[in-house]
Scaffold this active site. Structure first.
Site, PDB file in Angstrom:
ATOM      1  N   LYS A  56       1.673   2.634  -1.743  1.00 51.43           N
ATOM      2  CA  LYS A  56       1.304   2.074  -0.446  1.00 51.43           C
ATOM      3  C   LYS A  56       1.359   0.539  -0.423  1.00 51.43           C
ATOM      4  O   LYS A  56       1.499  -0.065   0.630  1.00 51.43           O
ATOM      5  CB  LYS A  56      -0.110   2.525  -0.049  1.00 51.43           C
ATOM      6  CG  LYS A  56      -0.225   3.997   0.334  1.00 51.43           C
ATOM      7  CD  LYS A  56       0.354   4.265   1.701  1.00 51.43           C
ATOM      8  CE  LYS A  56      -0.100   5.561   2.349  1.00 51.43           C
ATOM      9  NZ  LYS A  56      -0.183   6.740   1.525  1.00 51.43           N
ATOM     10  N   SER A 309       3.706   9.687  -6.370  1.00 50.16           N
ATOM     11  CA  SER A 309       3.374   8.632  -5.405  1.00 50.16           C
ATOM     12  C   SER A 309       2.068   7.901  -5.682  1.00 50.16           C
ATOM     13  O   SER A 309       1.883   6.775  -5.216  1.00 50.16           O
ATOM     14  CB  SER A 309       3.337   9.235  -4.002  1.00 50.16           C
ATOM     15  OG  SER A 309       2.466  10.366  -3.990  1.00 50.16           O
TER      16      SER A 309
END
Ligand SMILES: *Cc1c(COP(=O)(O)O)cnc(C)c1O
Length: 328
Positions: A56, A309
């Protein structure tokens, strides 16, 4: 604006240079997670190693570094299940601007704890991502903060797309990429970067079957809402917004398949990564492994990258899972 002009591969190259210094070019390592499938080259992209523990930071850095001086002076606000909030807080602190993070009461304690340490102002409000977002929009009205949306924003999609550029650089044989899917910012950026280089590269999204809003939206032919469910992949919770502007169309146009996995499969995949690689991934970060192991991916190539991720899972959960699967 035509979809192909919203974010281009060129934009993503520019972003790669812009965010260097705040973001890591993460390692891509070979994997033994699929010993049963002989001859398939599987590699893991370790976004778990980013500052703040997830990819992110790429989108957050690109979005915030693109703000005007006036907007930077007023500060930023966001709504997040955890990882996006942490990334925004980190970038804001690194470049010296004020950040306010709104989260729902469903966000796990380890993530609340991390946010409190981050230096950002924390606002805990409501039972869902959508309720927390309403609060964030009020703060935009009241204080002139800039909203940093977690996924449905061209600068965010562009930042996440830098993963695709790194894959092209590090893995030229790549023919398939398997990506966790929630709001769709991550997969949209990666798909744009890869398909511009080679439209034949297959882009596969994986999500939990406990309430994947993008999957059900694609089936309905338009964005829909679903209640949030408990899932090990808590970073994949949240809607795509009924007024979704970009990611729904990108996913509809650029994603080749979406595969759903069960909670047991996510747990098994987390255990597999711990036991085979001695690395901790969070549930959302393990769904590409779960998707691959499920056998549900229809058209798998020979050179596959899995995007791990994020790694922000509490230690108890990681320990419980590795003990359950015999790691100890
Ligand atoms: C946010 C997040 C995702 C999903 O990204 P989207 O852009 O919302 O699809 C996947 N994994 C982790 C660890 C995340 O934090």
């Amino acid at each position: 604006m035509p979809l192909q002009d919203v974010v281009t591969q060129q934009d993503i190259f520019v972003a790669q240079a812009r965010i260097r210094g705040l973001v890591r070019h993460t390692p891509l390592i070979p994997s033994e997670v699929l010993p049963a499938v002989a001859g398939v080259d599987v590699r893991l992209k370790l976004e778990t190693l980013q500052p703040t523990g997830s990819f992110k930071v790429r989108g957050a850095a690109n979005r915030i570094l693109n703000l005007s001086d006036e907007a930077r002076a007023r500060g930023v606000v966001t709504v997040s299940t955890g990882n996006h909030g942490r990334a925004v807080a980190y970038v804001a602190r690194e470049i010296g601007l004020k950040a306010t993070i709104c989260v729902s009461e469903r966000v796990p304690p380890n993530k609340i704890h991390a946010l409190k340490q981050s230096g950002a102002e924390l606002v805990i409000h409501g039972q869902s991502q959508d309720e927390a977002e309403t609060r964030a929009l009020e703060l935009v009205e009241q204080h002139g903060f800039t909203m940093i949306h977690p996924f449905d924003d061209p600068d965010i999609i562009t930042g996440q797309g830098t993963i695709g550029i790194e894959l092209l650089q590090d893995f030229p044989q790549l023919d398939t990429v398997i990506v966790p899917l929630s709001g769709g910012g991550l997969i949209s950026g990666i798909a744009i970067a890869l398909k511009a280089a080679n439209p034949a590269i297959r882009v596969i999204g994986v999500s939990m079957d406990a309430g994947c809003v993008m999957y059900h939206s694609l089936r309905a032919g338009k964005p829909v809402q679903l209640p949030e469910a408990e899932t090990l992949a808590d970073s994949l919770n949240g809607g795509i917004g009924l007024a979704n502007r970009y990611t729904y169309r990108f996913v509809e146009n650029f994603v080749d398949e979406v595969v759903l996995v069960s909670e047991a499969e996510i747990e098994g995949a987390m255990a597999r990564v711990i036991l085979a690689h001695h690395m901790i991934v969070e549930g959302a970060g393990a769904v590409p492994v779960a998707g691959l192991l499920s056998g549900r991916v229809q058209n798998m190539g020979q050179h596959i990258a899995l995007i791990l991720s994020g790694g922000n899972v509490d230690t108890q959960t990681a320990l419980r899972i590795s003990e359950k699967f015999g790691g100890g």
